[in-house]
Design a protein around this motif. Structure first.
Motif, PDB file in Angstrom:
ATOM      1  N   SER A 243      65.324  54.124   6.328  1.00 59.99           N
ATOM      2  CA  SER A 243      66.568  54.725   6.814  1.00 59.99           C
ATOM      3  C   SER A 243      66.309  56.087   7.460  1.00 59.99           C
ATOM      4  O   SER A 243      66.848  56.393   8.531  1.00 59.99           O
ATOM      5  CB  SER A 243      67.569  54.872   5.661  1.00 59.99           C
ATOM      6  OG  SER A 243      67.902  53.616   5.125  1.00 59.99           O
ATOM      7  N   VAL A 244      65.485  56.908   6.807  1.00 61.50           N
ATOM      8  CA  VAL A 244      65.190  58.235   7.346  1.00 61.50           C
ATOM      9  C   VAL A 244      64.501  58.122   8.702  1.00 61.50           C
ATOM     10  O   VAL A 244      64.874  58.797   9.675  1.00 61.50           O
ATOM     11  CB  VAL A 244      64.324  59.036   6.360  1.00 61.50           C
ATOM     12  CG1 VAL A 244      63.804  60.321   7.018  1.00 61.50           C
ATOM     13  CG2 VAL A 244      65.120  59.374   5.104  1.00 61.50           C
ATOM     14  N   TRP A 245      63.498  57.265   8.789  1.00 57.56           N
ATOM     15  CA  TRP A 245      62.782  57.100  10.050  1.00 57.56           C
ATOM     16  C   TRP A 245      63.689  56.528  11.135  1.00 57.56           C
ATOM     17  O   TRP A 245      63.560  56.878  12.319  1.00 57.56           O
ATOM     18  CB  TRP A 245      61.557  56.206   9.851  1.00 57.56           C
ATOM     19  CG  TRP A 245      60.385  56.961   9.319  1.00 57.56           C
ATOM     20  CD1 TRP A 245      59.841  56.876   8.068  1.00 57.56           C
ATOM     21  CD2 TRP A 245      59.605  57.938  10.009  1.00 57.56           C
ATOM     22  NE1 TRP A 245      58.784  57.738   7.924  1.00 57.56           N
ATOM     23  CE2 TRP A 245      58.611  58.412   9.109  1.00 57.56           C
ATOM     24  CE3 TRP A 245      59.654  58.478  11.292  1.00 57.56           C
ATOM     25  CZ2 TRP A 245      57.677  59.373   9.460  1.00 57.56           C
ATOM     26  CZ3 TRP A 245      58.707  59.440  11.647  1.00 57.56           C
ATOM     27  CH2 TRP A 245      57.745  59.876  10.743  1.00 57.56           C
ATOM     28  N   SER A 246      64.612  55.653  10.749  1.00 59.97           N
ATOM     29  CA  SER A 246      65.548  55.094  11.719  1.00 59.97           C
ATOM     30  C   SER A 246      66.450  56.182  12.281  1.00 59.97           C
ATOM     31  O   SER A 246      66.709  56.239  13.492  1.00 59.97           O
ATOM     32  CB  SER A 246      66.386  53.988  11.066  1.00 59.97           C
ATOM     33  OG  SER A 246      65.579  52.916  10.658  1.00 59.97           O
ATOM     34  N   LEU A 247      66.941  57.058  11.401  1.00 62.12           N
ATOM     35  CA  LEU A 247      67.794  58.154  11.863  1.00 62.12           C
ATOM     36  C   LEU A 247      67.024  59.105  12.784  1.00 62.12           C
ATOM     37  O   LEU A 247      67.548  59.569  13.798  1.00 62.12           O
ATOM     38  CB  LEU A 247      68.351  58.924  10.657  1.00 62.12           C
ATOM     39  CG  LEU A 247      69.398  58.180   9.819  1.00 62.12           C
ATOM     40  CD1 LEU A 247      69.736  58.973   8.568  1.00 62.12           C
ATOM     41  CD2 LEU A 247      70.655  57.922  10.642  1.00 62.12           C
ATOM     42  N   VAL A 248      65.777  59.402  12.412  1.00 61.35           N
ATOM     43  CA  VAL A 248      64.952  60.260  13.265  1.00 61.35           C
ATOM     44  C   VAL A 248      64.782  59.641  14.640  1.00 61.35           C
ATOM     45  O   VAL A 248      64.899  60.308  15.680  1.00 61.35           O
ATOM     46  CB  VAL A 248      63.575  60.503  12.606  1.00 61.35           C
ATOM     47  CG1 VAL A 248      62.624  61.198  13.587  1.00 61.35           C
ATOM     48  CG2 VAL A 248      63.727  61.341  11.346  1.00 61.35           C
ATOM     49  N   PHE A 249      64.520  58.338  14.662  1.00 58.03           N
ATOM     50  CA  PHE A 249      64.325  57.642  15.940  1.00 58.03           C
ATOM     51  C   PHE A 249      65.606  57.655  16.771  1.00 58.03           C
ATOM     52  O   PHE A 249      65.576  57.911  17.984  1.00 58.03           O
ATOM     53  CB  PHE A 249      63.888  56.204  15.676  1.00 58.03           C
ATOM     54  CG  PHE A 249      63.750  55.380  16.924  1.00 58.03           C
ATOM     55  CD1 PHE A 249      62.637  55.504  17.741  1.00 58.03           C
ATOM     56  CD2 PHE A 249      64.741  54.474  17.284  1.00 58.03           C
ATOM     57  CE1 PHE A 249      62.516  54.747  18.890  1.00 58.03           C
ATOM     58  CE2 PHE A 249      64.625  53.710  18.429  1.00 58.03           C
ATOM     59  CZ  PHE A 249      63.509  53.851  19.243  1.00 58.03           C
TER      60      PHE A 249
END
Length: 282
Positions: free
Chosen positions: A254-260
């Motif tokens: 989820s965190v990496w998705s938001l960053v992307f």
């Protein structure tokens, strides 16, 4: 009793060859429980009387109102030790949170709704200590490492791969055992029902493949032991992200998705500036 008799006949051949520990796979006796004295008496009369043989087998065990997918070590004197699977396959073997909310135990959308075991168990035969985990548990480094740290000289996996009917799932599942051997510097014995059985040394070498190569080109075959071929037996590879689990995996993704997503957003010109440019051009 056809399945049982076939298994006993094959086991008798192993005993005649001098084996002291016989390993049967998960779901070896699907219609019989080793907790049943009649089943044990039948095996004793047919196979174990007047022997010092031990058999390690998959079994379904019962305790109070709970049912477990288990590994049972037994001999002519009866059951000596039981390991209860700690990581049942979600949905297929257990409805999640069934141990927390008892009403969920009545739901069965797989083969059963087993309870989860809570104890790491080390078996011992002829002064050799070993662990025995079940099927899906071979994919988790942490639970295997715990058993090795408790003194396991080698690792066994009892497997039922009837879930998989086509390539490549059986091969992918079997190769997990190679990783566990390398990580822990322990030999692995994988006994599979309708799957791939393997003997793997502590360097991750498949004994059957090594023997085949030796027959072809004369190279040395694999020797299965609890040593480490020049390495410190107590040396265990450290995996930095060990068994992070579904909740932690979800958070990380989820965190990496938001960053992307936020890094991909481009800023558009504001409406007033666009209007001013239009007026200037006219």
């Amino acid at each position: 009793m056809n399945i049982a008799n076939t298994l006993l006949e094959k086991t008798r051949h192993c005993i005649n060859e001098g084996s002291k520990l016989i390993i049967w796979p998960e779901a070896a006796l699907p219609f019989h429980s080793l907790q049943n004295k009649n089943t044990l008496n039948y095996i004793n009369n047919k196979l174990l009387n007047n022997t010092d043989i031990s058999i390690l087998s998959g079994d379904i065990t019962f305790e109070d109102d709970k049912t477990y997918n288990s590994v049972v070590l037994f001999n002519k004197d009866g059951v000596s030790k039981v390991y209860k699977k700690q990581l049942p396959v979600p949905l297929a073997e257990q409805v999640p949170l069934s141990d927390v909310f008892p009403k969920l135990k009545k739901i069965n959308i797989g083969v059963a709704n087993y309870s989860s075991g809570t104890e790491d168990i080390i078996f011992e035969v002829n002064n050799q200590k070993f662990s025995s985990l079940i099927c899906y548990e071979s994919t988790f480094p942490g639970i295997n490492r715990r058993h090795v740290k408790k003194g396991a000289d080698f690792i066994t996996f009892l497997v039922n791969d009837a879930w998989y009917t086509t390539w490549p799932e059986p091969e992918q599942h079997a190769k997990q055992s190679i990783f566990r051997a390398i990580e822990n510097r322990r030999s692995v014995l994988r006994c599979a029902n309708t799957g791939i059985s393997m003997v793997i040394d502590e360097l991750g070498i498949n004994a059957a493949a090594a023997a085949k190569k030796a027959a072809v080109d004369g190279s040395p075959g694999t020797v299965i032991s609890n040593g480490c071929k020049g390495l410190d037996k107590e040396f265990i590879l450290i995996i930095p992200f060990d068994d992070i689990g579904a909740p932690n995996s979800f958070i990380i993704i989820s965190v990496w998705s938001l960053v992307f997503i936020f890094s991909s957003i481009t800023v558009s010109p504001s409406a007033p500036k666009a209007a001013k440019i239009t007026q200037d051009l006219t």
